[in-house]
Scaffold this active site. Sequence first.
Site, PDB file in Angstrom:
ATOM      1  CE  LYS A   1      10.278   2.480  -4.065  1.00 24.93           C
ATOM      2  NZ  LYS A   1       9.658   1.586  -3.141  1.00 24.93           N
TER       3      LYS A   1
ATOM      4  CD  GLU B   1      15.686  -2.075   3.409  1.00 26.55           C
ATOM      5  OE1 GLU B   1      16.244  -1.351   2.566  1.00 26.55           O
ATOM      6  OE2 GLU B   1      14.459  -2.072   3.586  1.00 26.55           O
TER       7      GLU B   1
ATOM      8  CG  HIS C   1       2.361  -4.535  -0.966  1.00 19.66           C
ATOM      9  ND1 HIS C   1       3.129  -4.414   0.158  1.00 19.66           N
ATOM     10  CD2 HIS C   1       2.597  -5.771  -1.458  1.00 19.66           C
ATOM     11  CE1 HIS C   1       3.814  -5.527   0.332  1.00 19.66           C
ATOM     12  NE2 HIS C   1       3.498  -6.361  -0.624  1.00 19.66           N
TER      13      HIS C   1
ATOM     14  NE  ARG D   1       0.582   9.333  -6.327  1.00 14.97           N
ATOM     15  CZ  ARG D   1       0.100   8.715  -5.250  1.00 14.97           C
ATOM     16  NH1 ARG D   1      -0.891   9.250  -4.575  1.00 14.97           N
ATOM     17  NH2 ARG D   1       0.611   7.566  -4.834  1.00 14.97           N
TER      18      ARG D   1
END
Lengths: 166, 515
Positions: B116, B200, B235, B292
Amino acid sequence: MKLELIIGGRTIDAEFSMSDGTALLTFDGRTHEADISEPEPDLFVAIIDGKVHRCTIDKLPSGETEAVINGKRIPVAAYDKKHLSSKPGAGGPGSGKISLIAPMPGKVVKVLLNQGDEVAANQGVIIVEAMKMQNEVQSPRSGKVIEIKVTEGQTVNSGEVMAVVE
Amino acid sequence: MFKKILIANRGEIAVRLIRACHDLGIAAVAVYSDADRKALHVRLADEACHIGESPAAQSYLVGEKIIDAAMKSGAEGIHPGYGFLSEREWFARAVEDSGLNFIGPSSASIELMGDKTNARIAAEKAGAPIVPGTTKALTDEADAKAVAEKIGYPVMMKAAAGGGGKGMRIIRSSDEIGAAFSMAGAEALSAFGDASVYLEKYIERPRHIEIQIAADKFGNVVHLGERECSIQRRHQKVIEECPASFNDAGLRARMGEAAVRITRAANYHSVGTVEFLVDADRNFYFLEMNTRLQVEHPVTEIVTGVDLVREQIRIAAGEKLSFTQEDIHWKGSAIECRIYAEDPANNFLPSPGKITKLRTPSGPGVRDDSGVYEGWEVPIFYDPMISKLVAWGSTRHDAVAKMKRALSEYHVGGIRTTIPFFREVLEDEEFVSGGIDTGYIGRFMERRKAADPPPAEMPQEMPADIDNAGLAAAFVTALSFSRQNGSASSSTESRADQQSSKWKMAGRLTALNSR
């Protein structure tokens, strides 16, 4: 034939007869008529007041039965009025023994309590895993675990009794 | 072009990949575990190789067994599908080292974009907007205040070590910083053994929008527009659309260009997806890259007319992209519902088991990418998705109407699926309006709970105005029961094979309490 039908949680006393594709169902003092055919095995087409209903009776591994009417699922049950003693007792939580049942086929990943342990209401007893999801099977009321029928790592079928609480 | 490919996956995606192979005249080699010996993907393949016991850790996740199967069968390439080994850099490298072709990006690209922090740095270098903030741990309350001022409120405080919502706090003004700093820190310490937190920008009611890209080994990179994936549960995406319901050509072009720049920065070839969050003011922020094929690729295929799997195989074989950016146009609107073997009436409990009846929808604008058949037993070991139903219409409204119609034709017997749940969502006003964001399913579930009281509170007597469906249910229930019990019927035979003991009390057993 006199029947007790439970349709979507509602109970009706009904009388049913079927002759040459025409079915009659009487309840609450009214007789309803339906034209019922079976064009494919287990697929019924019921025409009621000109409206077409595509119907299937779906028996699930858990023992529950649902009528699927134009794609809508409705839990159903039927009992013969003459043999109503065969109906399962209504004694849920409150008294006597309660079986803790596997809610789905899967693997027992953890047995949280031992035979003889006291258990509180809504306390987890066994964890079953299927499809990467774990589910905790809880005791619906407080009592004592009088039997554990499964071991960790074992696979269980839906509806299988895994433990008994008294 | 390849002559033979091994498909390192199972279920509906293996079926999808085998079909693409056959469309290209390529032989497909399936792999299967004990539980999947009779699976649809094995039936449709040209060759099949058993690779181990049912748990994925002993079969579909064992790289050596899969590479070994590919070598033995003489396959030239391995397609990993999605999930399982598709984003494992070590597997891609092992395939490359064995002299086989990994049908996906290079192991170096997977490694770069799989991390990440690295991906964020790469995106930033490529000039793509990222969620403002810092991954540097905050030193004290004053430091937190200074950083928050710089980013602008509201901000989100997150645990450096963790995930899953632990240690997370939304902070809307400087008054809240002190309390949040100490509480989030304490929570992070107890959950992860590390009190470090960082800040953030908090994106209010974000949409999850992703851009499909295709890139060949000659430096050609094309974007195929966006997919709206805001409808998520736990999620996990459940409904996806192309185009996004806000349908903004300018925003699509800007996001597409950013995705192309990120793809170039990663030196990426194959098909791939760049995920963004989009806020209410249509600002977008890079989230991550999926290296992918995506589950939801069919909605893009239908709207652009590009077969993404076919293109992916062609790219791996060293061919140039069969289109340029100017060739890509978006026509109409497509929507996908993921059909899961889960019980929507019982907290989405997994519902594996035998499919006793299967009737699939068809007709104009309907595509069903399924991995199952009537008589198949959905195993307990794998992901519960059994099929992806996709509907296309000239407008979003039309696509939704077609999806509703297709769902009403779809019948899966013997197990429970999310089909009834999708029927409810597609009737929901907020969904139909298109004003959706990632909080949608949570709000929908609240509305659903309020509208549908638990069984105990339902009236026990049949109301006078029993609806048509209820009456039809009563008729077929009575008919089915009378047949099994051998009376009331002169024109239908009773069936000895069905036992009346199967008729058990419907509704929830109280002992089935589960989370």
